[in-house]
Design an enzyme around this catalytic site. Structure first.
Site, short mmCIF file in Angstrom:
data_model
loop_
_atom_site.label_atom_id
_atom_site.label_comp_id
_atom_site.label_asym_id
_atom_site.label_seq_id
_atom_site.Cartn_x
_atom_site.Cartn_y
_atom_site.Cartn_z
N GLY A 122 -3.83 -10.23 41.39
CA GLY A 122 -2.91 -9.35 42.07
C GLY A 122 -2.70 -8.11 41.25
O GLY A 122 -3.06 -8.06 40.07
N ASN A 123 -2.17 -7.06 41.88
CA ASN A 123 -1.93 -5.82 41.16
C ASN A 123 -0.95 -4.95 41.94
O ASN A 123 -0.89 -4.99 43.16
CB ASN A 123 -3.24 -5.05 40.90
CG ASN A 123 -4.12 -5.00 42.14
OD1 ASN A 123 -3.83 -4.29 43.10
ND2 ASN A 123 -5.21 -5.77 42.13
N TYR A 142 23.27 -3.05 57.90
CA TYR A 142 22.81 -4.07 56.96
C TYR A 142 22.73 -3.40 55.60
O TYR A 142 22.25 -2.28 55.47
CB TYR A 142 21.45 -4.59 57.41
CG TYR A 142 20.98 -5.78 56.64
CD1 TYR A 142 21.18 -7.07 57.14
CD2 TYR A 142 20.36 -5.63 55.42
CE1 TYR A 142 20.76 -8.17 56.43
CE2 TYR A 142 19.93 -6.73 54.71
CZ TYR A 142 20.13 -8.00 55.22
OH TYR A 142 19.70 -9.10 54.50
N SER A 154 -7.59 -1.79 37.62
CA SER A 154 -7.83 -2.88 38.57
C SER A 154 -9.06 -2.60 39.43
O SER A 154 -9.29 -1.46 39.84
CB SER A 154 -6.60 -3.04 39.48
OG SER A 154 -6.93 -3.80 40.61
N SER A 155 -9.83 -3.64 39.73
CA SER A 155 -11.02 -3.45 40.56
C SER A 155 -10.67 -2.97 41.97
O SER A 155 -11.52 -2.46 42.68
CB SER A 155 -11.83 -4.76 40.62
OG SER A 155 -11.02 -5.80 41.10
N ASP A 156 -9.41 -3.13 42.37
CA ASP A 156 -8.99 -2.68 43.70
C ASP A 156 -8.46 -1.25 43.69
O ASP A 156 -7.89 -0.78 44.68
CB ASP A 156 -7.90 -3.61 44.25
CG ASP A 156 -8.40 -5.04 44.40
OD1 ASP A 156 -9.32 -5.26 45.21
OD2 ASP A 156 -7.90 -5.93 43.69
N SER A 193 -7.57 -4.01 34.79
CA SER A 193 -8.31 -5.13 35.40
C SER A 193 -8.38 -6.36 34.49
O SER A 193 -8.68 -6.23 33.30
CB SER A 193 -9.73 -4.66 35.73
OG SER A 193 -10.47 -5.69 36.35
N GLY A 194 -8.09 -7.52 35.05
CA GLY A 194 -8.33 -8.78 34.35
C GLY A 194 -7.43 -9.06 33.16
O GLY A 194 -7.67 -10.01 32.41
N HIS A 252 -3.02 -12.43 46.17
CA HIS A 252 -3.68 -13.52 46.91
C HIS A 252 -2.65 -14.64 47.10
O HIS A 252 -2.95 -15.81 46.89
CB HIS A 252 -4.89 -14.04 46.13
CG HIS A 252 -6.07 -13.11 46.16
ND1 HIS A 252 -7.37 -13.54 46.26
CD2 HIS A 252 -6.15 -11.77 46.11
CE1 HIS A 252 -8.19 -12.50 46.25
NE2 HIS A 252 -7.48 -11.40 46.16
N HIS A 304 -1.17 -5.66 45.98
CA HIS A 304 -2.20 -6.57 46.49
C HIS A 304 -2.01 -7.91 45.78
O HIS A 304 -1.89 -7.95 44.56
CB HIS A 304 -3.58 -6.00 46.18
CG HIS A 304 -4.70 -6.94 46.51
ND1 HIS A 304 -4.81 -7.56 47.74
CD2 HIS A 304 -5.75 -7.39 45.77
CE1 HIS A 304 -5.89 -8.34 47.73
NE2 HIS A 304 -6.47 -8.26 46.57
N HIS A 347 -9.88 -11.93 53.23
CA HIS A 347 -9.56 -11.54 51.88
C HIS A 347 -8.11 -11.94 51.56
O HIS A 347 -7.85 -13.10 51.27
CB HIS A 347 -9.83 -10.04 51.71
CG HIS A 347 -9.68 -9.53 50.33
ND1 HIS A 347 -10.11 -8.29 49.93
CD2 HIS A 347 -9.11 -10.09 49.24
CE1 HIS A 347 -9.82 -8.11 48.64
NE2 HIS A 347 -9.23 -9.19 48.21
N ASP A 364 13.55 -8.84 61.17
CA ASP A 364 14.36 -8.04 60.25
C ASP A 364 13.49 -7.02 59.50
O ASP A 364 14.00 -6.07 58.93
CB ASP A 364 15.08 -8.94 59.22
CG ASP A 364 16.33 -9.60 59.79
OD1 ASP A 364 16.87 -9.09 60.79
OD2 ASP A 364 16.76 -10.63 59.24
#
Lengths: 233, 233, 233, 233
Positions: free
Chosen positions: C30-31, C231, C76-78, C47-48, C99, C97, C173, C122
């Site tokens: 995630g990132n 709210y 990040s690779s994304d 990344s990583g 998973h 992002h 994905h 909501d």
């Protein structure tokens, strides 16, 4: 100078902080109120304030018409639902609303939770009622106010007493629970989530799992709540 | 002056505190007892007391007829079930009752848990038995006392020995486990919940998943329990 | 000498650290990025790198073409997916992002998440869109760059506005979420996982559970986002 | 005097302690070994010792025939499975065995885990293989030794290389994973549990969910493992 509602605020604060501790809320998706029926007011969580920032001091004091009596913050958006219930149910002084996962999923199916076992029967002898979604007219009106009536009507239709059944699913929405104290109402919220979780698993394993037999329903309920109860101290 | 049951109380206290640590109980929905077969007594959790308030001192000492021998608090409402089992099963000194989620869900389906894999076979070679709900007459009588007989009868009907099968589901209710010590009985409770969880997932993925083949059942059981066991130290 | 992007890096760092705290990531799956639209750059996780080793200093500064502006580590690779979205959506300054389990499972089914209740309403009035997997040509090209267009195209096809719908599933994905700030984008990630979890449970209990009625969709969305919203504070 | 295997024991100890930290084991249901291919030995968890009592010192040193070289405790009952794999697979120095919930449930169904998404493809391009249960003759023989061959044979039948596919389900039993280091093998165990969990959810939501398309399988695997990989540092 201390507020004359200080004790009520502290009770409401402590009860609200139980929701994240019991894993019943994500972010601010829940609220607890603590009422004083003699004074005709209740203390409730302010709207949209993260649990980590809550204090007894920022609880909001509201009367049973939904008017803010004391407090600088806006009360929970569900405040009028609490107000209606306190006004009509004179023997409760605690109400909880959460979007806990399993109870909310059952609410989204518009189905009552069947009584499958003694964990359920230890708390109520009936299926957990799911109130039907309200009419478009009621939604367009004073929505949270109407939610209180939606809850009362669902019990009435089933011939249920709010002192016997302290939990309900509001269809398409999420659960409400109540009790003699805010602490008991929070307890009921955790119990409801537990019952909802077990009923989910039971149905997944065996779709036609039988409802609990009458004799067991009565036995378990009476040993906890009956005149000769022998549960607890 | 220290109670002559001090050691037993401490054993029972430590074992009870394992239930919340292993995530097997909500609130007070569970209890452990530790028995001394020579003295003919057991120490058990007091009824309805939250785990956070338990101490070795407030454990209750009860004999195998269910009479309180020592202690100021009322013992667990399931005490007579424990008493019956200790009286009849001379080689156990620990019993646990919980409403753990997956084991209780299986109990609510009234189905035995099929043996699907070696995790199960490492502990018992049989499907986990689910005792049929008791008759209305037995329920109306001394309910918790009868629960003990319901458990013994379910093993008897299946030709099972309580020293080989140390866990059972009471239909519509929840699991009981036992063992040579309270610690072993708690271990069995966690193992049962684990087996129940895996069996649930297995069935969900493949409804007709095959039972474990006989050769594997025997192999895994023997490597842990057989005369040439080579598991553990 | 402090970087002129120091504040942006600290914002990105704090937001990234929320992912493990909210149980949304395993290892480095995630990132989060935090953008400054005026400066045309964003800070993103390297990344990583495990979350336990992240610092504000090792965040990487990248421009909206995907070029690294400052930082010793590979972003990040994304990163190029983030760059494309910031370039085209001028009113967002945060993208996430993950998973996360339930949102990713829905993405793997290639299905939109139906709106079953008010928890969903909501936050958005629409089913959560699932972007169709991209064509083999797009995959073979600049994959992460194309993922940005895949996301924009999925919203466009449904006539959705990125300021109204701040979350999407990328088919096969995993989810992406965004918002006016990195903190809001992280909030949306946790909300999406919650909605995905509840929708999963709802479908399991009742396969033909009805979608939420229009009047409730509007009411709940407006009370949080409408001109007369009531709210929060 | 320090053992010449001190470093290996510390590596094995640290890797074993990751199993409870990653929620992959209940009690002692799992083990990690760390090998030194040059020395022809591996350090492995002693059998039946709780994780809380593990130390680097009580790791057992074993050679690739399964003989204990150093250590006072009996090595894990799965030791011979580890020995066989190290002997035949010269490029691995870490092996992990767990009974993690979702991977074990899939193993109990005797089914491969289908590749449904990019989380899976980031780690391997194939369905996760499930080795068929071994024959009764093999079970009756040297069972753990045969488990090693069962694993190797399952890869061989599918034309898989142990350096490309670092995880397997042993049918009716549970998963094994491996890698260049013990740390990588533990990482693979957590990844496998994650993939197994997502695949479970995916199937529950949509029984006929499509496998991931070839182009995406290749893309995601190559960006992490290919000659032009651009994932990580």
């Amino acid at each position: 100078m201390k507020s004359k509602y200080q004790q009520l605020k502290e009770t409401a604060y402590a009860a609200n902080m139980q929701l994240p501790a019991l894993d019943l809320v994500l972010f601010t998706f829940g609220n607890v109120s603590a009422a004083d029926q003699a004074l005709g007011v209740f203390a409730i969580k302010p709207s949209g304030v993260p649990y980590a920032e809550l204090t007894a001091e920022n609880m909001v004091i509201v009367d049973f018409e939904g008017n803010t009596i004391e407090g600088d913050l806006r009360p929970s958006s569900d405040t009028r639902t609490h107000a209606v219930l306190y006004k009509h149910w004179k023997n409760i002084e605690g109400i909880v609303h959460t979007h806990s996962l399993y109870a909310t999923a059952w609410a989204q199916t518009l189905q009552d939770i069947p009584i499958y076992g003694t964990t359920h029967a230890d708390h109520t002898t009936a299926d957990i009622p799911c109130a039907a979604p309200m009419s478009d007219e009621m939604i367009a009106g004073n929505y949270e106010y109407q939610t209180g009536f939606q809850i009362m009507q669902a019990l009435e239709e089933r011939g249920m007493n709010y002192e016997e059944v302290e939990m309900i699913l509001v269809g398409n929405h999420a659960p409400f629970t109540w009790g003699k104290t805010a602490e008991k109402a929070v307890y009921n919220s955790a119990v409801l989530e537990n019952i909802a979780h077990m009923a989910f698993l039971t149905q997944q394993i065996r779709l036609d799992a039988p409802r609990l037999k009458e004799a067991l329903i009565k036995k378990h309920y009476e040993r906890k709540h009956g005149p000769d109860s022998y549960y607890g101290q």
